[in-house]
Motif scaffolding. Structure first.
Motif, PDB file in Angstrom:
ATOM      1  N   ILE A 189       0.817  -1.220   0.000  1.00 48.48           N
ATOM      2  CA  ILE A 189       0.000   0.000   0.000  1.00 48.48           C
ATOM      3  C   ILE A 189       0.848   1.267   0.000  1.00 48.48           C
ATOM      4  O   ILE A 189       0.469   2.283  -0.581  1.00 48.48           O
ATOM      5  CB  ILE A 189      -1.013   0.011   1.175  1.00 48.48           C
ATOM      6  N   ALA A 190       2.028   1.200   0.603  1.00 47.36           N
ATOM      7  CA  ALA A 190       2.892   2.383   0.625  1.00 47.36           C
ATOM      8  C   ALA A 190       3.291   2.771  -0.801  1.00 47.36           C
ATOM      9  O   ALA A 190       3.068   3.900  -1.241  1.00 47.36           O
ATOM     10  CB  ALA A 190       4.134   2.105   1.469  1.00 47.36           C
ATOM     11  N   SER A 191       3.842   1.822  -1.538  1.00 42.23           N
ATOM     12  CA  SER A 191       4.248   2.104  -2.922  1.00 42.23           C
ATOM     13  C   SER A 191       3.052   2.524  -3.742  1.00 42.23           C
ATOM     14  O   SER A 191       3.116   3.465  -4.542  1.00 42.23           O
ATOM     15  CB  SER A 191       4.859   0.865  -3.581  1.00 42.23           C
ATOM     16  N   ARG A 192       1.968   1.817  -3.528  1.00 42.18           N
ATOM     17  CA  ARG A 192       0.763   2.111  -4.307  1.00 42.18           C
ATOM     18  C   ARG A 192       0.337   3.557  -4.114  1.00 42.18           C
ATOM     19  O   ARG A 192       0.001   4.254  -5.071  1.00 42.18           O
ATOM     20  CB  ARG A 192      -0.356   1.187  -3.829  1.00 42.18           C
ATOM     21  N   THR A 193       0.368   4.015  -2.885  1.00 45.06           N
ATOM     22  CA  THR A 193      -0.047   5.378  -2.600  1.00 45.06           C
ATOM     23  C   THR A 193       0.847   6.380  -3.305  1.00 45.06           C
ATOM     24  O   THR A 193       0.371   7.354  -3.899  1.00 45.06           O
ATOM     25  CB  THR A 193       0.012   5.638  -1.082  1.00 45.06           C
ATOM     26  N   LEU A 194       2.142   6.132  -3.267  1.00 48.11           N
ATOM     27  CA  LEU A 194       3.072   7.076  -3.881  1.00 48.11           C
ATOM     28  C   LEU A 194       2.912   7.117  -5.389  1.00 48.11           C
ATOM     29  O   LEU A 194       2.918   8.189  -6.000  1.00 48.11           O
ATOM     30  CB  LEU A 194       4.501   6.735  -3.479  1.00 48.11           C
TER      31      LEU A 194
END
Lengths: 148, 148
Positions: free
Chosen positions: A15-20
């Motif tokens: 989710i972190a990468s996805r958000t960025l």
DNA sequence: TACATACATTTGTATATACAATTGTTGTAG
DNA sequence: CTACAACAATTGTATATACAAATGTATGTA
């Protein structure tokens, strides 16, 4: 905006990468729509931002470094951005009399009137971008963005 | 991030404009931190994205237009991005045998191993960027961003 | 006063990007 | 089978940006 279509990959994206990634995509979209709205007015988004900052000064001139503090671009580019606005007659630059290292940038009458024409174009673009958002959404989004 | 300090102006900024400015500022910050993290590896953020997409292909080659669909940049730049990755030996490009208009881009072994080194650097950057966020925050942010 | 240092802006240069025009290839209507 | 449109990628060119070095000005200190 359909991120999934763009991010598509067999393995789950954390989710972190996805958000960025999502943020970059949104920013790119915003940028494109704003730039398109400004194109008929012959200024870039950055040039528009300079004008907008100057208007916020309400007559008080801004020197380059304060302009720069409030922009995303680097100092060397601020110089050249202002150069272009001078060519268009939208701002003028005078050497600061009290400290000759500094310069004072002012928006001209011509600049003000051009800016107010851009305002309507930009407002339409904003509405187009944000028509899915309620005021609560926007507030929530700002709160989240503040965490960065 | 203190937007108020950057946006500062006497008159109230409407929440729509404020949100869009806020997003640009956040994006600029993300971009800078990511770029800095990648610098020791000698690739740009865009080049990294190409490599990441190719890895997601799991051996299946990607042609330029599919790469392009999933990137924020324009087609002509995709060509040149790939050029640079070829120079570094991270990908290779062959003309598609079934349709000679297309090209097939593959990540090389060397590219895979370089990419896995970048992963750790990027993971650290992500943590640094997102250390104020809970998983719920991230989920909420993604939901909001989807409205664009 | 003379000198070193810090400050504010500008310039040089390499790289990145956008946009339009071009090349080479494939599909297809007559 | 030919001519023409559509497709996929590339190239040319102008503009934008980042980074480092340079310019000109002010300030502090011996």
């Amino acid at each position: 905006m359909n991120v999934e279509k763009i991010i598509k990959t067999e393995k789950q994206i954390p989710i972190a990468s996805r958000t960025l990634i999502h943020l970059s995509l949104v920013e790119a979209k915003i940028n494109e729509i704003m730039t398109t709205a400004l194109k008929p007015h012959g200024v870039s988004l950055q040039q528009f931002n300079v004008l907008r900052i100057l208007r916020g000064q309400k007559g008080k001139p801004a020197n380059l470094s304060t302009l720069n503090e409030r922009m995303v671009t680097k100092m060397s580019n601020t110089t050249r951005l202002v150069d272009k606005l001078i060519l268009k007659g939208y701002v003028d630059r005078v050497v600061c009399p009290s400290n000759r290292r500094k310069v004072e940038i002012n928006i001209t009458v011509q600049g003000e009137s051009a800016l107010s024409e851009m305002d309507t174009a930009l407002k339409e673009a904003e509405e187009k971008l944000l028509n899915n958002f309620t005021v609560e959404d926007l507030t929530a989004l700002n709160v989240l963005l503040d965490k960065f």
